[in-house]
Motif scaffolding. Sequence first.
Motif, PDB file in Angstrom:
ATOM      1  N   UNK A  67      31.201  20.603  53.677  1.00 58.13           N
ATOM      2  CA  UNK A  67      32.178  19.648  53.592  1.00 58.13           C
ATOM      3  C   UNK A  67      33.487  20.008  52.867  1.00 58.13           C
ATOM      4  N   UNK A  68      33.748  21.310  52.902  1.00 56.11           N
ATOM      5  CA  UNK A  68      34.750  21.905  52.037  1.00 56.11           C
ATOM      6  C   UNK A  68      36.331  21.094  52.733  1.00 56.11           C
ATOM      7  N   UNK A  69      36.353  21.118  53.952  1.00 49.59           N
ATOM      8  CA  UNK A  69      37.524  20.514  54.355  1.00 49.59           C
ATOM      9  C   UNK A  69      37.969  19.096  54.408  1.00 49.59           C
ATOM     10  N   UNK A  70      36.678  18.161  54.434  1.00 53.47           N
ATOM     11  CA  UNK A  70      36.887  16.893  54.232  1.00 53.47           C
ATOM     12  C   UNK A  70      36.983  16.535  52.639  1.00 53.47           C
ATOM     13  N   UNK A  71      36.200  17.225  51.867  1.00 51.95           N
ATOM     14  CA  UNK A  71      36.371  17.134  50.262  1.00 51.95           C
ATOM     15  C   UNK A  71      37.752  17.107  50.127  1.00 51.95           C
ATOM     16  N   UNK A  72      38.282  18.139  50.766  1.00 47.44           N
ATOM     17  CA  UNK A  72      39.840  18.344  50.086  1.00 47.44           C
ATOM     18  C   UNK A  72      40.857  17.079  50.356  1.00 47.44           C
ATOM     19  N   UNK A  73      40.491  16.272  51.289  1.00 45.10           N
ATOM     20  CA  UNK A  73      41.062  14.748  51.382  1.00 45.10           C
ATOM     21  C   UNK A  73      40.313  13.683  50.569  1.00 45.10           C
ATOM     22  N   UNK A  74      38.805  13.770  50.725  1.00 44.07           N
ATOM     23  CA  UNK A  74      37.877  12.425  50.235  1.00 44.07           C
ATOM     24  C   UNK A  74      37.719  12.754  48.659  1.00 44.07           C
ATOM     25  N   UNK A  75      37.381  14.030  48.420  1.00 46.05           N
ATOM     26  CA  UNK A  75      36.956  14.386  46.977  1.00 46.05           C
ATOM     27  C   UNK A  75      37.617  15.706  46.473  1.00 46.05           C
ATOM     28  N   UNK A  76      38.880  15.898  46.425  1.00 47.34           N
ATOM     29  CA  UNK A  76      39.485  17.135  45.848  1.00 47.34           C
ATOM     30  C   UNK A  76      39.215  17.661  44.666  1.00 47.34           C
ATOM     31  N   UNK A  77      38.570  16.808  43.718  1.00 51.74           N
ATOM     32  CA  UNK A  77      38.068  17.024  42.489  1.00 51.74           C
ATOM     33  C   UNK A  77      36.804  17.823  42.300  1.00 51.74           C
ATOM     34  N   UNK A  78      35.999  18.057  43.494  1.00 52.21           N
ATOM     35  CA  UNK A  78      34.710  18.617  43.477  1.00 52.21           C
ATOM     36  C   UNK A  78      34.777  20.253  43.557  1.00 52.21           C
ATOM     37  N   UNK A  79      34.170  20.866  42.847  1.00 52.91           N
ATOM     38  CA  UNK A  79      34.164  22.455  42.401  1.00 52.91           C
ATOM     39  C   UNK A  79      34.716  23.190  43.451  1.00 52.91           C
ATOM     40  N   UNK A  80      34.418  23.127  44.601  1.00 50.83           N
ATOM     41  CA  UNK A  80      34.834  24.116  45.639  1.00 50.83           C
ATOM     42  C   UNK A  80      36.430  23.832  46.032  1.00 50.83           C
ATOM     43  N   UNK A  81      36.641  22.527  46.645  1.00 51.39           N
ATOM     44  CA  UNK A  81      38.094  22.073  46.745  1.00 51.39           C
ATOM     45  C   UNK A  81      39.009  22.573  45.518  1.00 51.39           C
ATOM     46  N   UNK A  82      38.543  22.570  44.377  1.00 50.35           N
ATOM     47  CA  UNK A  82      39.451  22.713  43.108  1.00 50.35           C
ATOM     48  C   UNK A  82      39.361  24.333  42.853  1.00 50.35           C
ATOM     49  N   UNK A  83      38.355  25.136  43.368  1.00 56.18           N
ATOM     50  CA  UNK A  83      38.442  26.485  43.139  1.00 56.18           C
ATOM     51  C   UNK A  83      37.766  26.949  42.120  1.00 56.18           C
ATOM     52  N   UNK A  84      36.797  26.129  41.597  1.00 56.94           N
ATOM     53  CA  UNK A  84      36.001  26.558  40.453  1.00 56.94           C
ATOM     54  C   UNK A  84      34.826  27.383  40.788  1.00 56.94           C
ATOM     55  N   UNK A  85      34.301  27.110  42.381  1.00 59.54           N
ATOM     56  CA  UNK A  85      33.067  27.848  43.026  1.00 59.54           C
ATOM     57  C   UNK A  85      33.477  28.377  44.225  1.00 59.54           C
ATOM     58  N   UNK A  86      33.276  29.467  44.455  1.00 57.42           N
ATOM     59  CA  UNK A  86      33.533  30.328  45.767  1.00 57.42           C
ATOM     60  C   UNK A  86      32.584  29.683  46.791  1.00 57.42           C
ATOM     61  N   UNK A  87      32.696  29.174  48.017  1.00 58.49           N
ATOM     62  CA  UNK A  87      31.802  28.994  49.069  1.00 58.49           C
ATOM     63  C   UNK A  87      30.697  29.794  49.479  1.00 58.49           C
ATOM     64  N   UNK A  88      30.816  31.216  49.309  1.00 56.23           N
ATOM     65  CA  UNK A  88      29.593  31.929  49.240  1.00 56.23           C
ATOM     66  C   UNK A  88      28.642  31.937  48.025  1.00 56.23           C
ATOM     67  N   UNK A  89      29.177  31.584  46.864  1.00 52.46           N
ATOM     68  CA  UNK A  89      28.210  31.424  45.724  1.00 52.46           C
ATOM     69  C   UNK A  89      27.742  30.095  45.767  1.00 52.46           C
ATOM     70  N   UNK A  90      28.409  29.079  46.350  1.00 48.33           N
ATOM     71  CA  UNK A  90      27.490  27.832  46.704  1.00 48.33           C
ATOM     72  C   UNK A  90      26.342  27.809  47.654  1.00 48.33           C
ATOM     73  N   UNK A  91      26.546  28.583  48.851  1.00 52.10           N
ATOM     74  CA  UNK A  91      25.540  28.906  49.779  1.00 52.10           C
ATOM     75  C   UNK A  91      24.364  29.540  49.418  1.00 52.10           C
ATOM     76  N   UNK A  92      24.750  30.656  48.396  1.00 48.50           N
ATOM     77  CA  UNK A  92      23.794  31.486  47.828  1.00 48.50           C
ATOM     78  C   UNK A  92      22.915  30.740  46.926  1.00 48.50           C
ATOM     79  N   UNK A  93      23.539  29.765  46.158  1.00 44.82           N
ATOM     80  CA  UNK A  93      22.831  29.123  45.146  1.00 44.82           C
ATOM     81  C   UNK A  93      21.801  27.924  45.847  1.00 44.82           C
TER      82      UNK A  93
END
Length: 282
Positions: A67-93
């Motif tokens: 949901x990276x793209x939609x979260x940039x609009x609906x939930x920009x404060x979440x870790x991936x949109x705000x840059x706290x976590x890389x998408x690849x790290x999230x997937x691995x986790x």
Amino acid sequence: MSVAKSARGVVELTRPVNAIVAGVLTVTGAFVAIGSDVSGSVGPVLIASLVTILATAAGNTTNDYFDIETDQINNPERPIPRGAVAPSTALGSSIVLFAAAGALALVLPLFATAIALLNIVLLVAYTEIFKGMPGVGNAVVAYLGGSTFLLGGAAVGDIAVPGVLFLLAALATFSREVIKDVEDMEGDEREEITTLPLVIGEKRSLTLSAGFLCLMVVVTPVPYLLGVLEIVYLVLMIPVNGVILYAGYLSFGDPKAGQSVLKYGSFLTAAAFIVGRATMIS
């Protein structure tokens, strides 16, 4: 990006409070199934609870990954949109968490294992397959929400009473998910994600949600009528049903507030089951 910042972001992705609550609900399912006898099944119950926590954490992480793209609009404060976590790290986790949940599920009784593995498959497939299917995605989330109680009951070999709790939780969760879709209409429309409110409209979706809540209220006396819970459960459900119906009404003017109130109503319903079961064995 610092390691500490990324680690905090990974934990945040799992929604740890929600995951732990889901684990507690699994224990609740076991307790309402067999009451005080649950003390003799501590091992399976704790494993089932841990499976729920890990799978829920993995599902939440996977959802944010897709949901990276939609979260940039609906939930920009979440870790991936705000840059706290890389998408690849999230997937691995998420992969690690799902693998751990699946491995633990294999030591549970057969029916509980089947429920857990089905849930893992649905969580993996949800965002990419079911989320874009109006109504179907809501139904999948509703099943998953209620299945925490089923898993607890299956872990101790009895799903009769947890089955009713599963139904009530599924109805409440379906309604809450529809309300959340109404809340997220702007972002979903921009990203061309087909949700129920975008297909049938906001008012019809909220009316459908309210209808499911009314059905939930109608079903609530069933455990007492079947003699599996004491009358205290029925008494407690009177104000709880009021909270649930108020949540449906509130959602028409303020979807965010409505779904928040409904979440508390769902927890109160589970609490009423616990009290109703506990008084049978006191």
